[in-house]
Design an enzyme around this catalytic site. Sequence first.
Site, PDB file in Angstrom:
ATOM      1  N   HIS A   4       0.867  -1.179   0.000  1.00  0.00           N
ATOM      2  CA  HIS A   4       0.000   0.000   0.000  1.00  0.00           C
ATOM      3  C   HIS A   4       0.903   1.229   0.000  1.00  0.00           C
ATOM      4  O   HIS A   4       1.579   1.511   0.998  1.00  0.00           O
ATOM      5  CB  HIS A   4      -0.912  -0.020   1.228  1.00  0.00           C
ATOM      6  CG  HIS A   4      -1.822  -1.218   1.262  1.00  0.00           C
ATOM      7  ND1 HIS A   4      -2.172  -1.852   2.434  1.00  0.00           N
ATOM      8  CD2 HIS A   4      -2.431  -1.888   0.256  1.00  0.00           C
ATOM      9  CE1 HIS A   4      -2.975  -2.867   2.150  1.00  0.00           C
ATOM     10  NE2 HIS A   4      -3.144  -2.906   0.828  1.00  0.00           N
ATOM     11  N   GLU A  18       1.515   3.869   2.819  1.00  0.00           N
ATOM     12  CA  GLU A  18       2.077   3.410   4.095  1.00  0.00           C
ATOM     13  C   GLU A  18       3.595   3.555   4.047  1.00  0.00           C
ATOM     14  O   GLU A  18       4.353   2.580   4.033  1.00  0.00           O
ATOM     15  CB  GLU A  18       1.614   1.981   4.361  1.00  0.00           C
ATOM     16  CG  GLU A  18       0.097   1.910   4.541  1.00  0.00           C
ATOM     17  CD  GLU A  18      -0.478   0.510   4.502  1.00  0.00           C
ATOM     18  OE1 GLU A  18       0.301  -0.470   4.603  1.00  0.00           O
ATOM     19  OE2 GLU A  18      -1.711   0.374   4.377  1.00  0.00           O
ATOM     20  N   HIS A  46       3.631  -3.020   6.884  1.00  0.00           N
ATOM     21  CA  HIS A  46       2.496  -2.143   6.597  1.00  0.00           C
ATOM     22  C   HIS A  46       2.353  -1.036   7.640  1.00  0.00           C
ATOM     23  O   HIS A  46       3.103  -0.973   8.619  1.00  0.00           O
ATOM     24  CB  HIS A  46       1.197  -2.962   6.592  1.00  0.00           C
ATOM     25  CG  HIS A  46       1.007  -3.801   5.374  1.00  0.00           C
ATOM     26  ND1 HIS A  46       0.188  -3.433   4.325  1.00  0.00           N
ATOM     27  CD2 HIS A  46       1.530  -5.001   5.033  1.00  0.00           C
ATOM     28  CE1 HIS A  46       0.219  -4.369   3.394  1.00  0.00           C
ATOM     29  NE2 HIS A  46       1.026  -5.333   3.799  1.00  0.00           N
ATOM     30  N   GLU A 102       2.261  -4.208  11.420  1.00  0.00           N
ATOM     31  CA  GLU A 102       1.533  -2.945  11.278  1.00  0.00           C
ATOM     32  C   GLU A 102       2.141  -1.891  12.199  1.00  0.00           C
ATOM     33  O   GLU A 102       2.432  -2.163  13.371  1.00  0.00           O
ATOM     34  CB  GLU A 102       0.054  -3.122  11.625  1.00  0.00           C
ATOM     35  CG  GLU A 102      -0.691  -4.117  10.743  1.00  0.00           C
ATOM     36  CD  GLU A 102      -1.047  -3.552   9.378  1.00  0.00           C
ATOM     37  OE1 GLU A 102      -0.785  -2.348   9.143  1.00  0.00           O
ATOM     38  OE2 GLU A 102      -1.603  -4.313   8.555  1.00  0.00           O
TER      39      GLU A 102
END
Length: 382
Positions: A167, A170, A260, A336
């Site tokens: 993504h 990010e 991410h 994350e």
Amino acid sequence: MKISATFDSGAIEVVRLDDPTDIRLRLRKDNAADFHQWFHFRLMGAAGKPVHMVFENAGTAAYPGGWRDYRCVASYDRQNWFRIAATRFENGELIVDHTPAHDSVYYAYFEPYSHERHLDLVARVEQSPFARVRNLGSTVEGRDLDLVEVGQDAPGRVPIWIIARQHPGETMAEWFVEGLLERLLDGADPVARKVREQALLHIVPNMNPDGAVRGNLRTNAAGRNLNREWRAPDAVASPEVFLVRAEMERTDCALFLDIHGDEALPYVFFSTAEEVPGFTAEAAAAQARFVETLRAVSPDFQTEEGYKPGRFGEELLTLASKWVANHFGCVSLTLEMPFKDNAILPDAQVGWNGARSKRLGAAMLDPILRHLGDGGDPARGA
């Protein structure tokens, strides 16, 4: 005053700019999809003026929960980014109040990581005696898909894969990889030396360079969310995943990390593999050791907060780390990091940022080394 965004990762739509106390903006959608949340633009001519900026469509963003307790980032020199305390979300609008100290100021959703910095990183890496850079092929728009290999391709070396920035918005993910590579290629670091001796690491610093340059939040230039393409990647619409997956099949994989950022949760955490079909007790034990080692070496990381079971539903095996866990039977995790601040170790000045992401990347070598010490991947009996 003037607002511009015609530069690497620039993204904003200007609705009104005639009054500094009522600047009206809209978040721009990804070029070929409806996702919108990323912004990055330059404001000129407002030095010393109280600026009131309203992002009118923040309430319809991809992750409106991401605005709660969020603070916009800003920079005068594009090197040092700070948080703007007077950021709030109300009535479906993101509102930022700031008095710039200089006539040129940059605002962004998170500290950017430019394509030029990416090229500088891979060029610097290639000068190391411990690494080489390979081209896996081209993206939708013809950009290079860079693969960094660290370690010798020799019998007995454990194949490890680390990918980042599926993504593109990010950006903390590529900051993470920069920190990991800097430590991994440090000839004086004993942990890095042991990892290089035992493993062959395949690292993709940026899976989505097209989306990154375009200022997209989640998709590539063809509008594909790459982290939903792993079960059946399209060679034309999602060549980035197609190429990486093919190379992974060729080399095998005994440990996989997908890096991410999460818009809503103010924590650093793993999305683990318990829900993946075929997840064994041995895999659970190896995963637990890896997770616990990172928790021990990095106070920024925690295990209490994270995604709830069932979050991905039928999409589960379209995600990179879930597909890898199922296909290779190895420890396979999604890391994350927050777009906001880290709630367990907050920093009022910068929040979570590039430097903190880099330190976390460096810390990741410790659980990797322990994993190698366990025999590569005891979950697979190797």
